[in-house]
Scaffold this active site. Structure first.
Site, short mmCIF file in Angstrom:
data_model
loop_
_atom_site.label_atom_id
_atom_site.label_comp_id
_atom_site.label_asym_id
_atom_site.label_seq_id
_atom_site.Cartn_x
_atom_site.Cartn_y
_atom_site.Cartn_z
N GLU A 168 2.21 -12.10 10.13
CA GLU A 168 3.44 -11.35 10.41
C GLU A 168 4.03 -11.69 11.78
O GLU A 168 4.20 -10.82 12.63
CB GLU A 168 3.19 -9.85 10.27
CG GLU A 168 2.88 -9.49 8.82
CD GLU A 168 2.58 -8.02 8.60
OE1 GLU A 168 3.03 -7.48 7.59
OE2 GLU A 168 1.86 -7.43 9.43
N GLU A 202 -2.06 -10.46 0.88
CA GLU A 202 -2.29 -9.02 0.82
C GLU A 202 -1.64 -8.50 -0.45
O GLU A 202 -0.52 -8.88 -0.78
CB GLU A 202 -1.70 -8.30 2.04
CG GLU A 202 -2.32 -8.67 3.37
CD GLU A 202 -1.64 -8.02 4.57
OE1 GLU A 202 -0.96 -6.98 4.37
OE2 GLU A 202 -1.76 -8.54 5.69
N ALA A 228 -2.09 -4.86 -3.48
CA ALA A 228 -2.82 -3.65 -3.89
C ALA A 228 -3.21 -2.82 -2.66
O ALA A 228 -4.37 -2.75 -2.29
CB ALA A 228 -4.04 -4.02 -4.72
N TRP A 268 4.76 1.99 0.85
CA TRP A 268 5.96 2.37 1.60
C TRP A 268 7.22 2.35 0.74
O TRP A 268 8.29 2.67 1.20
CB TRP A 268 6.16 1.47 2.82
CG TRP A 268 5.96 0.02 2.51
CD1 TRP A 268 6.91 -0.89 2.13
CD2 TRP A 268 4.73 -0.70 2.56
NE1 TRP A 268 6.35 -2.12 1.93
CE2 TRP A 268 5.01 -2.03 2.19
CE3 TRP A 268 3.41 -0.34 2.87
CZ2 TRP A 268 4.02 -3.01 2.12
CZ3 TRP A 268 2.43 -1.31 2.80
CH2 TRP A 268 2.73 -2.63 2.44
#
Length: 1024
Positions: free
Chosen positions: A462, A538, A540, A1000
């Protein structure tokens, strides 16, 4: 005496920790872990080296609010107010300063490379002696395996050097600083540095010397680096172990290097050569290096399934054989490559059953010990994981050795994350930050490249996509072409990655974000010109009660070869232990330490609690990832192995046929299945059925013998099929006795023998039941359409920032939680053999009808109450969380018995691992103690429930515990829950899925939402 150049004042004036061009001063080059054995046999057997000395233990410690507060005198002697702390540790876990949990937002004001003036500073000191022989000859090094975030080092009052990058070692030459007798180290650790801008990972922000510290003595002429690689012919029947060795010191003609390869006690190959290698360019070659190749016939290949380990011993010696020193490493013969869009290991396409793992311990913070590391590996292996992503930094050096030996595929990730920058690539596209990024990538590769478990390098996490990433990608591909490189930033499919590695991409749903669209994983494969494999870095998001829809991913992975799996987020809840005023421990999350900013409970996304107790979702992951698949046709079971290298030799297939949980027939068959092979098993004829019920066939794969990672009797795979659709819920024939109805102004009362039922005519609810003179209800039986919100229901919504798209906010806005019942009808009728109560309720909020519930209660002479419920959902209200009934029972029984799916908690979109059987558990086990309380403990597919004197039959879902949905909703931490009077029972005809693609945004798939306008269910309630 401290020289001027060594003084603290000079260091403070330089402010190295605010200069991205200064990542280290006097630090030694990175290399594999060294032990400098002086005996090759000890190197081969990996015995403790006499040249390696741990400095772990008690150190003197003083905390200051800023480096400027540190007195100059501390460099020479301990301060009178010094405390003792254990190294390794995080100082926040010892009461100094506060840990901060934040995901994206930087914990400091964003102004790179500058950090706050108030920069908490920990001053460590240690007095120690060194062996006299170490001072007479050779080089003595000090190794810090991990210090967060930057530090200066002094020895005997003299400045030694500076280091940053919290997750890789910093090693310094102490030879010129040591003296006979007592020596003193002084380490000034700063909480924040310019390196903190590259360490914005989703985790607790802690500080200190949190990994091992050791002294290493090397000879003056020494091995300074060595690298091993394995090369193969086409069918892997022959291999070459290629070892490149580099030395440092006086280059003498008599020096030789011998590399020997061992398998246990057997020497497989050996070779000796002087230094000097092939010509590199017009100036020649490296005089201080040598490359040897050892031929190996029929090597035993390394894989996560069969982690065959050899041992390579590298000896530096003279021509007459006098050993100078030896280094060694484990070797795994394996090949990783990408071919035709597939990630291959030893020529076979991998299916990554992966999980992300932070280094986290509830008591020790980010300090890892061998016991915890092994515990994590055993958890992974026992639950069918074969891969781990070191999120988001290089791990403790021992971790990789353990992964080599137990068998796990590792994604080794550089300690780079700039998630809080706007845009994310602000630093990673800036050449001023290239040196800092470069050290974090190159030193990781140099430390870890001898490990066979490391199959993929990652450039970080990220941080957007910048030119620095492209440069570092090319460096790795040049230095280590044997491994692919992955990097998700900038859209998951940039030029800096060999693997499409998105995070939280969905199976069939596109998320067309601007600039970085997140396509469905199926669509990604079909994009024009795209031929890379896809492995989710990434997916689940296992936050709280989650992992709904996991099976959908695995269906896709098995259907599309280039969808090669992914890494669940994540393994371990990152809660920390705090203590209340009475000394009782409780689990804390963001904000509980007064830390700001914080992201609350978002640190708890694990498949296991922080103490490694499994979440129920772990069983779902284990089942979906199992290496055996089953297909039933008639009485034939076809077993397919998804192992690539393991031939089943320690597996039995147990099968059982049961009627409503009562075994009718069983047996076991040894499995003899080749890798990627099949075995067909024929079951015998089943006995004739003489009663009605549900007939189920269940198979388990059991390992009769213990393995390195499991005990004898370990169950590795299972499957269940329903064989007959012959459930009968019809009521018995009319009984002889007839219940009596009594009507008053306020109630309908029905009596039968020693039982009574009371319906309130004003509310329309079943308000009380009696068995003899004992009341059975503490609250009436009412409709229920809500649940205590899950983390997935809440999303990013919080008190100061409402997300109107979150399920919980939609339910609140529509009035689901505030809805009140308006009674439209309440009648009683006496039938020939029963009493019938009919009610109609309109559930309303602010004058708007959200639900209409029509119920009939038929009480017959056997004492059974048959409840039929029909619910209409308003077309303009959000899909409800559940459609069911709830009440507070007066009894608190010790155990719960049910016929249905279990034994673990399961939900409509997370139930493939649950089995239909008759289960019996303590009441306390029906509650799942998520640290952040929420809806929990549901059991689906229930045909019968027994609790205390009561029995319920039908087709429903239920949860039962001492906690109401209201209390769960209003309580922030599990330790604040209090057992309520009686027992809360929730019986649902229908329950919405829980989701889990991420936490989210709404992630419950459409097929698991309660989107219909009408619902019908029924059940029977009786007393045993």
């Amino acid at each position: 005496m401290t020289m001027i150049t060594d003084s603290l004042a000079v260091v403070l004036q330089r402010r190295d920790w605010e200069n991205p061009g200064v990542t280290q001063l006097n630090r030694l080059a990175a290399h594999p872990p060294f032990a400098s054995w002086r005996n090759s046999e000890e190197a081969r057997t990996n015995r403790p080296s006499q040249q390696l000395r741990s400095l772990n233990g008690e150190w003197q410690f003083v905390w200051f609010p800023a480096p400027e507060a540190v007195p100059e005198s501390w460099l020479e002697c301990d301060l009178p107010d010094a405390d003792t702390v254990v190294v390794p540790s995080n100082w926040q876990m010892h009461g100094y300063d506060a840990p901060i949990y934040t995901n994206v937002t930087y914990p400091i004001t964003v102004n790179p490379p500058f950090v706050p003036t108030e920069n908490p500073t920990g001053c460590y000191s240690l007095t120690f002696n060194v062996d006299e022989s170490w001072l007479q000859e050779g080089q003595t090094r000090i190794i810090f395996d991990g210090v967060n975030s930057a530090f200066h080092l002094w020895c005997n009052g003299r400045w030694v050097g500076y280091g940053q990058d919290s997750r890789l070692l910093s090693e310094f030459d102490l030879s010129a600083f040591l003296r006979a007798g007592e020596n003193r180290l002084a380490v000034m650790v700063l909480r924040w540095s310019d390196g903190s801008y590259l360490e914005d990972q989703d985790m607790w922000r802690m500080s200190g010397i949190f990994r091992d510290v050791s002294l290493l003595h090397k000879p003056t002429t020494q091995i300074s680096d060595f690298h091993v690689a394995t090369l193969f012919n086409d069918d892997f029947s022959r291999a070459v172990l290629e070892a490149e060795v580099q030395m440092y010191g006086e280059l003498r003609d008599e020096l030789r290097v011998t590399v020997s390869l061992w398998q246990g006690e057997t020497q497989v190959a050996s070779g000796t050569a002087p230094f000097g290698g092939e010509i590199i360019d017009e100036r020649g070659g490296y005089a201080d290096r040598v490359t040897l190749g050892l031929n190996v016939e029929n090597p035993k290949l390394w894989s996560a399934e069969i982690p065959n380990i050899y041992r390579a011993v590298v000896e530096l010696h003279t021509a007459d054989g006098t050993l100078i020193e030896a280094e060694a490493c484990d070797v795994g013969f394996r090949e990783v490559r990408i071919e035709n869009g597939l990630l291959l290991l030893n020529g076979k396409p991998l299916l990554i059953r992966g999980v992300n793992r932070h280094e986290h311990h509830p008591l020790h913070g980010q300090v890892m010990d061998e016991q915890t590391m092994v515990q994590d590996i055993l958890l992974m292996k026992q639950n069918n994981f074969n891969a781990v992503r070191c999120s988001h930094y290089p791990n403790h050096p021992l971790w990789y050795t353990l992964c080599d030996r137990y068998g796990l595929y590792v994604v080794d990730e550089a300690n780079i994350e700039t998630h809080g920058m706007v845009p994310m690539n602000r630093l990673t596209d800036d050449p001023r930050w290239l040196p800092a990024m470069s050290e974090r990538v190159t030193r990781m590769v140099q430390r870890d490249r001898n490990h066979p478990s490391v199959i993929i390098w990652s450039l970080g996490n990220e941080s957007g996509h910048g030119a620095n990433h492209d440069a570092l990608y090319r460096w790795i591909k040049s230095v280590d072409p044997s491994r692919p490189v992955q990097y998700e930033g900038g859209g998951a499919d940039t030029s800096a990655t060999d693997i499409i590695c998105p995070m939280y991409a969905r199976v069939d749903e596109d998320q067309p974000f601007p600039a970085v669209p997140k396509w469905s994983i199926k669509k990604w494969l079909s994009l024009p010109g795209e031929m890379r494999p896809l492995i989710l870095c990434e997916y689940a998001h296992a936050m709280g009660n989650s992992l709904g829809g996991f099976a959908k991913y695995w269906q896709a992975f098995r259907q599309y070869p280039r969808l090669q799996g992914g890494f669940v987020w994540d393994l371990v809840d990152q809660s920390l232990i705090k203590y209340d005023e009475n000394g009782n421990p409780w689990s804390a999350y963001g904000g509980d330490f007064g830390d700001t900013p914080n992201d609350r409970q978002f640190c708890m996304n694990g498949l296991v609690f922080a103490d490694r107790t499994p979440h129920p979702a772990l069983t779902e992951a284990k089942h979906q990832q199992q290496f055996f698949q089953f297909r039933l046709s008639g009485r034939t079971i076809e077993v397919t192995s998804e192992y690539l290298f393991h031939h089943s030799d320690n597996e039995l297939l147990h099968w059982t046929v049961a009627l409503d949980g009562k075994p009718l027939a069983s047996g076991e068959v040894p499995l003899d299945v080749a890798p990627q092979g099949k075995q067909v098993i024929e079951l015998p004829e089943l006995p004739r059925l003489e009663s009605t019920g549900q007939l189920w066939l269940t198979v388990h794969v059991v390992q009769p013998n213990a393995t390195a990672w499991s005990e004898a009797g370990h169950i590795s795979a299972w499957q269940q099929w329903r064989l007959a659709e012959n459930l009968s819920v019809t009521l018995p024939s009319a009984p002889h006795a007839i219940p009596q109805l009594t009507t008053s102004e306020t109630d309908f009362c029905i009596e039968l023998d020693n039982k009574r039922w009371q319906f309130n005519r004003q509310s329309g609810f079943l308000s009380q039941m009696w068995i003899g003179d004992k009341k059975q209800l503490l609250t009436p039986l009412r409709d229920q359409f809500t649940r205590a919100p899950l983390d997935n229901d809440i999303g990013v919504s919080e008190a100061t920032r409402i997300d109107p798209n979150a399920w919980v906010e939609r339910w609140k806005a529509a009035g689901h939680y505030q809805a009140e019942a308006a009674l439209l009808q309440c009648t009683a009728d006496t039938l020939a053999d029963a009493v019938l109560i009919t009610t109609v309720h309109a559930w309303q909020h602010q004058g708007k009808t959200l639900f209409i519930s029509r119920k009939t209660y038929r009480i017959d002479g056997s004492g059974q109450m048959a409840i039929t419920v029909d619910v209409e959902v308003a077309s303009d209200t959000p899909h409800p969380a559940r459609i069911g009934l709830t009440c507070q029972l007066a009894q608190v029984a010790e155990r719960v018995n049910w016929l249905g799916l279990g034994p673990q908690e399961n939900y409509p979109d997370r139930l493939t691992a649950a089995c239909f059987d008759r289960w019996d558990l303590p009441l306390s086990d029906m509650y799942t103690p998520y640290v952040f309380p929420s809806e929990n403990g549901l059991r689906c597919g229930t045909r019968e429930l027994n609790y205390g004197p009561h029995q319920w039959r039908g087709d429903f879902q239920f949860n039962i515990s001492r906690y109401s949905q209201q209390q769960l909703m209003e309580t922030s931490h599990r330790h604040l829950l209090h057992a309520e009077e009686g027992t809360w029972l929730n019986i649902d005809g229908f329950h919405m899925g829980i989701g889990g693609d991420d936490s989210w945004s709404p992630s419950v798939s459409a097929e698991f939402q309660l989107s219909a306008g009408r619902y019908h269910y029924q059940l029977v309630w009786c007393q045993k």
